[in-house]
Design a protein around this motif. Structure first.
Motif, PDB file in Angstrom:
ATOM      1  N   PHE A   1     114.062   9.805  -0.582  1.00  0.00           N
ATOM      2  CA  PHE A   1     112.891   9.472  -1.393  1.00  0.00           C
ATOM      3  C   PHE A   1     111.646   9.313  -0.531  1.00  0.00           C
ATOM      4  O   PHE A   1     110.561   9.766  -0.906  1.00  0.00           O
ATOM      5  CB  PHE A   1     113.168   8.193  -2.192  1.00  0.00           C
ATOM      6  N   LEU A   2     111.782   8.679   0.619  1.00  0.00           N
ATOM      7  CA  LEU A   2     110.623   8.534   1.501  1.00  0.00           C
ATOM      8  C   LEU A   2     110.140   9.895   1.977  1.00  0.00           C
ATOM      9  O   LEU A   2     108.929  10.153   2.019  1.00  0.00           O
ATOM     10  CB  LEU A   2     110.977   7.642   2.694  1.00  0.00           C
ATOM     11  N   ARG A   3     111.079  10.773   2.330  1.00  0.00           N
ATOM     12  CA  ARG A   3     110.687  12.128   2.744  1.00  0.00           C
ATOM     13  C   ARG A   3     109.918  12.818   1.626  1.00  0.00           C
ATOM     14  O   ARG A   3     108.871  13.445   1.859  1.00  0.00           O
ATOM     15  CB  ARG A   3     111.923  12.947   3.115  1.00  0.00           C
ATOM     16  N   ARG A   4     110.420  12.706   0.409  1.00  0.00           N
ATOM     17  CA  ARG A   4     109.764  13.353  -0.728  1.00  0.00           C
ATOM     18  C   ARG A   4     108.366  12.773  -0.957  1.00  0.00           C
ATOM     19  O   ARG A   4     107.404  13.514  -1.192  1.00  0.00           O
ATOM     20  CB  ARG A   4     110.625  13.165  -1.984  1.00  0.00           C
ATOM     21  N   THR A   5     108.246  11.450  -0.873  1.00  0.00           N
ATOM     22  CA  THR A   5     106.946  10.809  -1.079  1.00  0.00           C
ATOM     23  C   THR A   5     105.931  11.247  -0.033  1.00  0.00           C
ATOM     24  O   THR A   5     104.773  11.562  -0.355  1.00  0.00           O
ATOM     25  CB  THR A   5     107.101   9.273  -1.051  1.00  0.00           C
ATOM     26  N   LEU A   6     106.354  11.272   1.228  1.00  0.00           N
ATOM     27  CA  LEU A   6     105.437  11.686   2.289  1.00  0.00           C
ATOM     28  C   LEU A   6     105.108  13.172   2.168  1.00  0.00           C
ATOM     29  O   LEU A   6     103.957  13.578   2.413  1.00  0.00           O
ATOM     30  CB  LEU A   6     106.040  11.362   3.654  1.00  0.00           C
ATOM     31  N   ASP A   7     106.089  13.988   1.807  1.00  0.00           N
ATOM     32  CA  ASP A   7     105.807  15.405   1.564  1.00  0.00           C
ATOM     33  C   ASP A   7     104.774  15.560   0.454  1.00  0.00           C
ATOM     34  O   ASP A   7     103.866  16.413   0.528  1.00  0.00           O
ATOM     35  CB  ASP A   7     107.084  16.151   1.167  1.00  0.00           C
ATOM     36  N   TYR A   8     104.894  14.736  -0.581  1.00  0.00           N
ATOM     37  CA  TYR A   8     103.962  14.809  -1.703  1.00  0.00           C
ATOM     38  C   TYR A   8     102.553  14.395  -1.272  1.00  0.00           C
ATOM     39  O   TYR A   8     101.564  15.058  -1.632  1.00  0.00           O
ATOM     40  CB  TYR A   8     104.449  13.921  -2.845  1.00  0.00           C
ATOM     41  N   LEU A   9     102.435  13.319  -0.507  1.00  0.00           N
ATOM     42  CA  LEU A   9     101.114  12.889  -0.049  1.00  0.00           C
ATOM     43  C   LEU A   9     100.473  13.943   0.834  1.00  0.00           C
ATOM     44  O   LEU A   9      99.256  14.163   0.782  1.00  0.00           O
ATOM     45  CB  LEU A   9     101.236  11.551   0.697  1.00  0.00           C
ATOM     46  N   ARG A  10     101.281  14.611   1.614  1.00  0.00           N
ATOM     47  CA  ARG A  10     100.751  15.744   2.394  1.00  0.00           C
ATOM     48  C   ARG A  10     100.365  16.887   1.465  1.00  0.00           C
ATOM     49  O   ARG A  10      99.331  17.539   1.666  1.00  0.00           O
ATOM     50  CB  ARG A  10     101.800  16.199   3.405  1.00  0.00           C
ATOM     51  N   HIS A  11     101.179  17.128   0.446  1.00  0.00           N
ATOM     52  CA  HIS A  11     100.929  18.212  -0.507  1.00  0.00           C
ATOM     53  C   HIS A  11      99.591  18.036  -1.216  1.00  0.00           C
ATOM     54  O   HIS A  11      98.875  19.021  -1.472  1.00  0.00           O
ATOM     55  CB  HIS A  11     102.080  18.246  -1.519  1.00  0.00           C
ATOM     56  N   VAL A  12      99.237  16.786  -1.555  1.00  0.00           N
ATOM     57  CA  VAL A  12      97.973  16.535  -2.261  1.00  0.00           C
ATOM     58  C   VAL A  12      96.836  16.228  -1.291  1.00  0.00           C
ATOM     59  O   VAL A  12      95.758  15.807  -1.703  1.00  0.00           O
ATOM     60  CB  VAL A  12      98.122  15.390  -3.288  1.00  0.00           C
ATOM     61  N   SER A  13      97.092  16.433   0.011  1.00  0.00           N
ATOM     62  CA  SER A  13      96.077  16.249   1.061  1.00  0.00           C
ATOM     63  C   SER A  13      95.497  14.841   1.056  1.00  0.00           C
ATOM     64  O   SER A  13      94.273  14.644   1.171  1.00  0.00           O
ATOM     65  CB  SER A  13      94.945  17.278   0.897  1.00  0.00           C
ATOM     66  N   PHE A  14      96.369  13.857   0.932  1.00  0.00           N
ATOM     67  CA  PHE A  14      95.930  12.468   0.969  1.00  0.00           C
ATOM     68  C   PHE A  14      95.452  12.128   2.381  1.00  0.00           C
ATOM     69  O   PHE A  14      96.174  12.319   3.354  1.00  0.00           O
ATOM     70  CB  PHE A  14      97.081  11.539   0.569  1.00  0.00           C
ATOM     71  N   MET A  15      94.227  11.612   2.483  1.00  0.00           N
ATOM     72  CA  MET A  15      93.609  11.366   3.791  1.00  0.00           C
ATOM     73  C   MET A  15      93.567   9.880   4.155  1.00  0.00           C
ATOM     74  O   MET A  15      93.110   9.524   5.240  1.00  0.00           O
ATOM     75  CB  MET A  15      92.177  11.928   3.800  1.00  0.00           C
ATOM     76  N   GLY A  16      94.011   9.011   3.256  1.00  0.00           N
ATOM     77  CA  GLY A  16      93.888   7.578   3.483  1.00  0.00           C
ATOM     78  C   GLY A  16      94.989   6.989   4.345  1.00  0.00           C
ATOM     79  O   GLY A  16      95.906   7.682   4.810  1.00  0.00           O
ATOM     80  N   GLU A  17      94.907   5.670   4.534  1.00  0.00           N
ATOM     81  CA  GLU A  17      95.863   4.953   5.376  1.00  0.00           C
ATOM     82  C   GLU A  17      97.155   4.680   4.612  1.00  0.00           C
ATOM     83  O   GLU A  17      97.137   4.288   3.451  1.00  0.00           O
ATOM     84  CB  GLU A  17      95.247   3.635   5.840  1.00  0.00           C
ATOM     85  N   ILE A  18      98.284   4.888   5.299  1.00  0.00           N
ATOM     86  CA  ILE A  18      99.612   4.640   4.727  1.00  0.00           C
ATOM     87  C   ILE A  18     100.329   3.641   5.621  1.00  0.00           C
ATOM     88  O   ILE A  18     100.496   3.883   6.823  1.00  0.00           O
ATOM     89  CB  ILE A  18     100.434   5.939   4.639  1.00  0.00           C
ATOM     90  N   LEU A  19     100.743   2.524   5.045  1.00  0.00           N
ATOM     91  CA  LEU A  19     101.501   1.521   5.781  1.00  0.00           C
ATOM     92  C   LEU A  19     102.934   1.535   5.269  1.00  0.00           C
ATOM     93  O   LEU A  19     103.172   1.310   4.071  1.00  0.00           O
ATOM     94  CB  LEU A  19     100.909   0.125   5.582  1.00  0.00           C
ATOM     95  N   ILE A  20     103.877   1.806   6.145  1.00  0.00           N
ATOM     96  CA  ILE A  20     105.289   1.779   5.778  1.00  0.00           C
ATOM     97  C   ILE A  20     105.886   0.473   6.289  1.00  0.00           C
ATOM     98  O   ILE A  20     105.846   0.195   7.491  1.00  0.00           O
ATOM     99  CB  ILE A  20     106.038   2.989   6.368  1.00  0.00           C
ATOM    100  N   ALA A  21     106.414  -0.339   5.371  1.00  0.00           N
ATOM    101  CA  ALA A  21     107.059  -1.607   5.725  1.00  0.00           C
ATOM    102  C   ALA A  21     108.559  -1.408   5.569  1.00  0.00           C
ATOM    103  O   ALA A  21     109.081  -1.383   4.449  1.00  0.00           O
ATOM    104  CB  ALA A  21     106.565  -2.733   4.822  1.00  0.00           C
ATOM    105  N   ASP A  22     109.256  -1.251   6.683  1.00  0.00           N
ATOM    106  CA  ASP A  22     110.657  -0.821   6.638  1.00  0.00           C
ATOM    107  C   ASP A  22     111.610  -1.865   7.203  1.00  0.00           C
ATOM    108  O   ASP A  22     111.372  -2.431   8.277  1.00  0.00           O
ATOM    109  CB  ASP A  22     110.830   0.477   7.423  1.00  0.00           C
ATOM    110  N   ASP A  23     112.705  -2.105   6.467  1.00  0.00           N
ATOM    111  CA  ASP A  23     113.777  -2.959   6.990  1.00  0.00           C
ATOM    112  C   ASP A  23     115.134  -2.257   6.834  1.00  0.00           C
ATOM    113  O   ASP A  23     116.151  -2.879   6.581  1.00  0.00           O
ATOM    114  CB  ASP A  23     113.787  -4.326   6.311  1.00  0.00           C
ATOM    115  N   SER A  24     115.113  -0.945   6.991  1.00  0.00           N
ATOM    116  CA  SER A  24     116.323  -0.143   6.882  1.00  0.00           C
ATOM    117  C   SER A  24     117.180  -0.279   8.136  1.00  0.00           C
ATOM    118  O   SER A  24     116.846  -1.015   9.071  1.00  0.00           O
ATOM    119  CB  SER A  24     115.965   1.335   6.671  1.00  0.00           C
TER     120      SER A  24
END
Length: 335
Positions: A21-44
Motif C-alpha cells: 500500500f505504501l508503494r502504491r501511495t508513493l507511486d500515485y503521488l509521483r504519478h500526480v506530480s505532487f511537489m509538497g512535503e511528505i512525512l512518513i511515520a513508520d513503526d514497521s
C-alpha cells in the motif's frame, strides 16, 4: 500553490507493515506530480521497515522525510513526534492505503487561510472496495463497490455546541486538513487521557472541534479503500472496537475517562452546569453508539447528493474516483 510549500503544508503518512500500500501511495503521488512535503511515520519491522526507510532514495522525485520509531509504537505517539518535527502550518493525515486529490486539498488550505476560526477542514470522501469475482469459465474480474463515508461540518458558534453535535453525529476528523499546532494539542491531550482505540478517535476529534470550527466542502478530496488488511478491519472482532467494546470489562472506565475530558473541554462553571453538560454528553453518546453499532446512516442531504454524483458515470466526482481506481487496478497485491 500552497500545497507545494513545506512551510505551509505537509502530508503525513502513518505506516505499519504495509509495503504494497505504501508503494502504491508513493507511486500515485509521483504519478500526480505532487511537489509538497511528505512525512512518513513508520513503526514497521523487517522488510516493511526496510522499504519505508529506503523510500526517499526510491522516489527522488518526491520530497520525503522518514521518521523511524520502535516497532509497535503507539499511533498517536509517533504522530505527535513527527508533527513536532515539521514546520508546516497545516497537515493532512493520509493513510498508507489512501489517495489524496491535490486540487481539492489546495482549496481546503485556502479555506483555512481565509477562516482562522476553523481548526480543520475536509471535503467529500469516496470509499471503495475492490472485490474479485470468478466467472463461470474460471476467469476473474474485479468489481468496485462504493460505500457511504460521510464527512460532516461542525460549525456551531460555541465549543460546547460543536463538541456535542460532533458526538451525536460523529464523523471522524482524523483524516482532514488540520492546523498542525491544533492537531498536536489534540493528540497529546488524547493520548494522556485514554488508550482505547475507539475513544481516542472520538476524543481527538472532539478536542479538534473544541479548538475551532470544522468546515466541510463539496469537493472530493480523498479516496479511501476498505480492505481486509486495513487497521479498521483488524479491530472489528476486538474488544477495543465496536460492537464488542460495549461488552468490554473496560467500557465503563473508558467511557468515564472520555466523559471527564469532555466535561473539562466544555468548562462547566458550577455543579448545576456540570450536571447538565454531563447528561447532554450521555445523551449524545447514545446517538454515537446507535450510529456506530447499528450502522444507522447519519441524515445528510449533502452526502446523499454526493453519493448520487459518485454513482453516476461522467460526473466530476466519478471521473476523479475512476482515475484513482484505474491506477489501483495495477496493484493486485492491494486487493
Amino acid at each position: 500553490m500552497l500545497i507545494d510549500d513545506p512551510k505551509t503544508f505537509a502530508v503525513v503518512i502513518p505506516t505499519y507493515e504495509g509495503t504494497p500500500f505504501l508503494r502504491r501511495t508513493l507511486d500515485y503521488l509521483r504519478h500526480v506530480s505532487f511537489m509538497g512535503e511528505i512525512l512518513i511515520a513508520d513503526d514497521s519491522s523487517g522488510s516493511d521497515r526496510e522499504f519505508a526507510l529506503s523510500s526517499a532514495d526510491r522516489y527522488p522525485e518526491l520530497s520525503i522525510q522518514v521518521h523511524e520509531y520502535p516497532h509497535r509504537t503507539r499511533f498517536l505517539d509517533k504522530l505527535v513526534e513527527s508533527l513536532a518535527k515539521s514546520d508546516a502550518r497545516y497537515v493532512l493525515l493520509c493513510g498508507q492505503d489512501d489517495f489524496l486529490v491535490p486540487d481539492a486539498v489546495e482549496n481546503l488550505l485556502r479555506l483555512l487561510e481565509q477562516r482562522p476560526e476553523c481548526s480543520a477542514a475536509r471535503g467529500k470522501v469516496a470509499r471503495f472496495r475492490l472485490v474479485r469475482q470468478t466467472r463461470e469459465d474460471g476467469s476473474s474480474k474485479v468489481k468496485v463497490e462504493f460505500s457511504r463515508h460521510a464527512m460532516l461540518a461542525y460549525e456551531e458558534g460555541s465549543a460546547a455546541d460543536r463538541v456535542l453535535s460532533h458526538i451525536r453525529s460523529y464523523t471522524s476528523t482524523l483524516y482532514s486538513v488540520h492546523r498542525r499546532e491544533h492537531l498536536i494539542e489534540s493528540f497529546r491531550r488524547t493520548e494522556a487521557s485514554t488508550k482505547n482505540v475507539i475513544f481516542f478517535q472520538v476524543l481527538s476529534s472532539c478536542i479538534t472541534a473544541s479548538l475551532g470550527k470544522i468546515a466541510a466542502t463539496e469537493d472530493l478530496f480523498m479516496i479511501r479503500q476498505a480492505h481486509p488488511r486495513s487497521w479498521a478491519a483488524s479491530l472489528v472482532n476486538d474488544y477495543e472496537h465496536w460492537p464488542l467494546l460495549l461488552a468490554s470489562p473496560d467500557f465503563s472506565r473508558c467511557y468515564g475517562e472520555f466523559r471527564e475530558v469532555i466535561l473539562g473541554l466544555l468548562q462547566a462553571s458550577d455543579a448545576a452546569e456540570c450536571k447538565r453538560l454531563g447528561e447532554a454528553i450521555d445523551r449524545a453518546f447514545v446517538d454515537l453508539v446507535r450510529v456506530s453499532c447499528f450502522r444507522e446512516n447519519l441524515p445528510s442531504a449533502a452526502e446523499d447528493a454526493f453519493q448520487s454524483r459518485l454513482a453516476q458515470p461522467g460526473t466530476a466526482a466519478r471521473q476523479t474516483a475512476d482515475s484513482v481506481l484505474e491506477f489501483a487496478f495495477a496493484y493486485p497485491d492491494t486487493y
